[in-house]
Design a protein around this motif. Structure first.
Motif, mmCIF file in Angstrom:
data_model
loop_
_atom_site.group_PDB
_atom_site.id
_atom_site.type_symbol
_atom_site.label_atom_id
_atom_site.label_comp_id
_atom_site.label_asym_id
_atom_site.label_seq_id
_atom_site.Cartn_x
_atom_site.Cartn_y
_atom_site.Cartn_z
ATOM 1 N N ALA A 160 -32.140 33.373 -4.408
ATOM 2 C CA ALA A 160 -30.712 33.023 -4.390
ATOM 3 C C ALA A 160 -30.521 31.545 -4.036
ATOM 4 O O ALA A 160 -29.719 30.842 -4.668
ATOM 5 C CB ALA A 160 -29.972 33.912 -3.388
ATOM 6 N N THR A 161 -31.265 31.059 -3.053
ATOM 7 C CA THR A 161 -31.164 29.648 -2.663
ATOM 8 C C THR A 161 -31.435 28.746 -3.861
ATOM 9 O O THR A 161 -30.726 27.756 -4.096
ATOM 10 C CB THR A 161 -32.206 29.315 -1.569
ATOM 11 O OG1 THR A 161 -32.074 30.271 -0.532
ATOM 12 C CG2 THR A 161 -32.018 27.922 -1.017
ATOM 13 N N ILE A 163 -31.345 29.579 -7.161
ATOM 14 C CA ILE A 163 -30.336 29.744 -8.231
ATOM 15 C C ILE A 163 -29.091 28.913 -7.890
ATOM 16 O O ILE A 163 -28.541 28.213 -8.740
ATOM 17 C CB ILE A 163 -29.957 31.236 -8.388
ATOM 18 C CG1 ILE A 163 -31.121 32.028 -8.972
ATOM 19 C CG2 ILE A 163 -28.701 31.378 -9.257
ATOM 20 C CD1 ILE A 163 -30.915 33.543 -8.969
ATOM 21 N N ASN A 164 -28.683 28.980 -6.633
ATOM 22 C CA ASN A 164 -27.449 28.300 -6.232
ATOM 23 C C ASN A 164 -27.607 26.787 -6.183
ATOM 24 O O ASN A 164 -26.679 26.046 -6.497
ATOM 25 C CB ASN A 164 -26.982 28.812 -4.870
ATOM 26 C CG ASN A 164 -26.425 30.220 -4.970
ATOM 27 O OD1 ASN A 164 -25.953 30.631 -6.031
ATOM 28 N ND2 ASN A 164 -26.489 30.962 -3.882
ATOM 29 N N ASP A 165 -28.790 26.327 -5.787
ATOM 30 C CA ASP A 165 -28.989 24.885 -5.659
ATOM 31 C C ASP A 165 -28.759 24.176 -6.987
ATOM 32 O O ASP A 165 -28.280 23.044 -7.018
ATOM 33 C CB ASP A 165 -30.398 24.585 -5.141
ATOM 34 C CG ASP A 165 -30.610 23.105 -4.900
ATOM 35 O OD1 ASP A 165 -30.123 22.611 -3.877
ATOM 36 O OD2 ASP A 165 -31.229 22.434 -5.761
ATOM 37 N N ASP A 167 -27.105 25.735 -9.689
ATOM 38 C CA ASP A 167 -26.027 26.413 -10.426
ATOM 39 C C ASP A 167 -26.490 27.020 -11.742
ATOM 40 O O ASP A 167 -25.952 26.696 -12.814
ATOM 41 C CB ASP A 167 -24.874 25.426 -10.716
ATOM 42 C CG ASP A 167 -24.262 24.888 -9.436
ATOM 43 O OD1 ASP A 167 -24.163 25.662 -8.457
ATOM 44 O OD2 ASP A 167 -23.899 23.694 -9.402
ATOM 45 N N CYS A 168 -27.479 27.885 -11.664
ATOM 46 C CA CYS A 168 -27.999 28.488 -12.899
ATOM 47 C C CYS A 168 -26.956 29.410 -13.515
ATOM 48 O O CYS A 168 -26.232 30.117 -12.823
ATOM 49 C CB CYS A 168 -29.278 29.268 -12.614
ATOM 50 S SG CYS A 168 -30.641 28.194 -12.158
ATOM 51 N N GLU A 196 -25.347 36.942 -3.841
ATOM 52 C CA GLU A 196 -25.032 35.654 -3.211
ATOM 53 C C GLU A 196 -24.778 34.538 -4.222
ATOM 54 O O GLU A 196 -24.651 33.386 -3.828
ATOM 55 C CB GLU A 196 -26.190 35.197 -2.305
ATOM 56 C CG GLU A 196 -26.774 36.256 -1.379
ATOM 57 C CD GLU A 196 -25.760 36.720 -0.357
ATOM 58 O OE1 GLU A 196 -24.985 35.865 0.115
ATOM 59 O OE2 GLU A 196 -25.730 37.936 -0.062
ATOM 60 N N CYS A 197 -24.815 34.869 -5.525
ATOM 61 C CA CYS A 197 -24.732 33.799 -6.532
ATOM 62 C C CYS A 197 -23.525 34.010 -7.426
ATOM 63 O O CYS A 197 -23.360 35.089 -7.990
ATOM 64 C CB CYS A 197 -25.982 33.791 -7.412
ATOM 65 S SG CYS A 197 -27.517 33.683 -6.485
ATOM 66 N N SER A 198 -22.718 32.984 -7.580
ATOM 67 C CA SER A 198 -21.503 33.166 -8.384
ATOM 68 C C SER A 198 -21.600 32.530 -9.765
ATOM 69 O O SER A 198 -20.752 32.757 -10.617
ATOM 70 C CB SER A 198 -20.312 32.583 -7.632
ATOM 71 O OG SER A 198 -20.562 31.217 -7.393
ATOM 72 N N THR A 199 -22.635 31.731 -10.009
ATOM 73 C CA THR A 199 -22.666 30.988 -11.278
ATOM 74 C C THR A 199 -23.354 31.756 -12.406
ATOM 75 O O THR A 199 -23.261 31.367 -13.566
ATOM 76 C CB THR A 199 -23.391 29.638 -11.105
ATOM 77 O OG1 THR A 199 -24.688 29.885 -10.546
ATOM 78 C CG2 THR A 199 -22.619 28.707 -10.200
#
Ligand code: WT7
Length: 635
Positions: A160-161, A163-165, A167-168, A196-199
């Protein structure tokens, strides 16, 4: 003399000199000779390490997959590009030809496009070592999407960290994976991460273990039916030389992982050039790198470097211990592997198993052996040389980093005479320097210092995704105008380099700077010690004292622990001095390691400091279970 392949030591020195005296001319010739460009560059290099800004082959247009696939179709269409060896030795291997790989990449690329992925979008790939992993990497490159491969052993938090870093927009995964005797529910890990990922808009799911997994309506899609409908032609996106090709995270010793950004043309030229020279690849060779594509070693020397040379690259899904410790050697025999590239940590584990696993198999196909990831100790080097190479295969001890994109210091086999534990000489274009702690360059031979590189090379990372200042600060601030590697090294009387280990693991005891690496080397000389790690802990008088974690060989387990502790300290005192003696020595069954085989000293340090309540995320370790044992038996 071809610019592209070095054939003897004299040529190496000639080429090296040219690469330093006229670097732009040298790299232009390499780039001209061997690659397919849509448009030639306007300028070979512009650079300024104070910003830092580095551009190679500016103005050029290309697509790396045309270099890895399309241009081989004419002469190598039926040649095996990827030789896939599954986890289970009874499952047949797959020989994927260049033509088949080309078609599979194009189909996958068309699926990505149909799912709304375009140039510059970030795609997270979280797959086991199955062909879809290589195919999806190349499919992203085909359409100019930026891949971010996350090793499929990482936890949902780590995933998750990452993916979020960056914005995949998409995640590519599978219903599960096989690792030795274990089955892992990868899809569940992705589902947990995505809480935990919104993108992320779409999750493509490959089938590997034929498991029933929950599919989230509107988000999750089975890959195969989409591929079945897709066309096998997909025009390659025309990329600028400096367009990002991929992001790959490297776990810093502290804080957030760093998303190293690699760009297109320089990365392609350098990985292809170094693959050819360091492994001396010839047309019918079967090359095997045992790394996972989730690491830079896999990106550069399983996928891009080999394919850009039209090589056959073996992709192994399994582990060295399954179904038994003879698995690597069985695969070497089965596929007549010619180049074998692995890590010292694997070599040490294999060497502990006894020779019967090696001697059962015919290893006569091997020509060259490689190692990467950490300094290789003398004992492991000789075991590898004697028992695997039978004394006739040069060992290439290749020093490099996620940040460097490709190998920087390594012997060129059959040209550079090897020397145990030495990475030897810089490859063409690489200008290493040793620096002292005052920031001055250490000149001459038989010296040591901090390893820095004073001139750009084509495959260096260009930035940290989203944090250029951190990039500058981490790599370009210690020695202004130079790239700092974080490693210590020595240069011997012949000019050979030996990497001695990270310089950030220095402990100050009673005002003396002590490096962990030489103390560990002293401990490891004890005949019953298999491996060790030392860390500092606070001490009233000395400031810091040393705590050692030691793994014994089976022969040591019956011995008196206190007598052993005395012998170990006597060895340290003899080799480094009494100041370096350990206050505490704990015997352990294993050391917490990262997936790339590095000891996680941060965790050991916390335990030695009695601060083990909050160890952070340990799920990314290779062996999280040893942490509990170490805490329980701490001294
Ligand atoms: C660090 C980079 C590059 C692929 C795998 C690791 C250490 C790497 C060697 C070697 C001594 C080595 C260095 C380096 N290292 N290769 N042949 N001899 N040390 O990539 O995870 O980015 O780690 O690995 O300390 O800085 P990485």
């Amino acid at each position: 003399m071809s610019t592209f392949q070095i054939k003897n030591l004299e040529e190496y020195f000639q080429v090296y000199r040219k690469s330093v005296e006229t670097p732009e001319l040298f790299w232009a010739e390499v780039a001209e000779e061997h690659f397919l460009w849509r448009k030639r560059w306007d300028k070979v290099l512009s650079w300024d390490f104070s910003k830092p800004e580095v551009k190679w082959f500016e103005g050029a247009k290309l697509n790396i997959t045309e270099n890895c696939l399309d241009r081989h179709l004419l002469n190598r269409g039926d040649k095996t590009a990827i030789l896939f060896e599954p986890n289970d030795p009874n499952e047949p291997a797959q020989h994927i030809s260049y033509r088949e790989l080309y078609e599979r990449v194009n189909k996958f690329a068309n699926v990505l496009k149909a799912q709304g992925i375009g140039k510059g979008d970030r795609v997270c790939i979280y797959l086991p070592m199955i062909p879809e992993l290589a195919v999806s990497v190349l499919a992203c490159a085909r359409i100019g999407a930026i891949h971010s491969v996350v090793f499929a052993g990482f936890s949902s938090t780590a995933l998750a960290t990452r993916i979020n870093d960056s914005d995949c927009k998409m995640v590519i995964t599978s219903d599960g994976s096989y690792r030795g005797g274990k089955v892992i529910d990868l899809k569940k890990i992705v589902d947990d991460a995505l809480e935990e990922c919104s993108t992320v808009e779409t999750v493509l799911v490959a089938k590997r273990i034929q498991a029933e997994v929950p599919m989230k309506e509107g988000r999750d899609k089975w890959l195969q039916p989409l591929l079945d409908e897709a066309s096998s032609e997909c025009a390659a996106e025309v990329m600028d030389a400096e367009d990002p090709l991929f992001i790959l995270y490297t776990s810093g010793s502290t804080g957030r992982p760093k998303g190293m950004v690699h760009t297109t043309a320089g990365y392609m030229v350098y990985t292809a050039y170094t693959f050819k020279n360091v492994f001396q690849y010839e047309e019918d060779d079967i090359y095997w790198c045992t790394a996972d594509i989730g690491w830079i070693t896999g990106h550069s020397y399983i996928v891009y470097g080999p394919l850009a040379n039209g090589a056959t690259t073996l992709m192994f899904e399994g582990v060295p211990s399954y179904p038994d410790w003879g698995r690597f050697w069985q695969v070497v025999e089965k596929h007549k592997v010619t180049q074998f590239y692995t890590a010292p940590t694997a070599i040490r584990a294999l060497a502990r198993q006894g020779l019967e696993y090696v001697e059962k198999y015919d290893l006569s196909s091997l020509k060259i052996l490689g190692t990467v990831g950490e300094p290789i100790n003398d004992e492991a080097w000789h075991w590898y040389n004697n028992h695997i190479g039978k004394g006739r295969c040069p060992i290439v001890d290749t020093w490099w980093q996620t940040e460097t994109g490709g190998i920087l210091i390594s012997p060129i086999p059959f040209s550079t005479p090897t020397k145990p534990t030495f990475a030897t000489l810089p490859l063409p274009g690489i200008q290493p320097v040793l620096m002292d702690t005052d920031g001055k360059e250490v000149q001459g031979r038989s010296v040591s210092g901090r390893l820095a590189i004073k001139f750009p090379w084509p495959s260096m990372a260009r930035t940290i995704w989203g944090d250029h200042e951190r990039y500058r600060e981490t790599y370009f601030s210690a020695f202004p105008g130079k790239y700092f590697t974080g490693d210590g090294a020595l240069r011997d009387a012949e000019g050979y380099y030996r990497i001695t280990g990270r310089v950030d693991d220095v402990i100050i005891v009673s005002g003396h700077n002590l490096g962990t690496a030489p103390i560990e080397a002293a401990i490891n000389e004890h005949p019953v010690v298999a491996e060790s790690a030392i860390v500092g802990f606070p001490h009233e008088i000395k400031g810091n004292a040393l705590y050692g974690y030691v793994i014994l060989k089976p022969a040591g387990e019956a011995l008196d622990p206190d007598a052993l502790r005395k012998e170990i300290n006597a060895l340290i005192a003899g080799q480094i001095g009494p100041i370096a003696k350990l206050d505490k020595i704990q015997f352990v069954s294993g050391l917490p390691k990262t997936r790339s085989g590095k000891i996680m000293r941060r965790i050991l340090r916390k335990i030695a400091n009695n601060d083990f309540e909050n160890l952070g995320d340990i799920s990314t370790l290779l062996n999280p279970e040893v942490v509990e044992e170490i805490i329980k038996n701490r001294l």
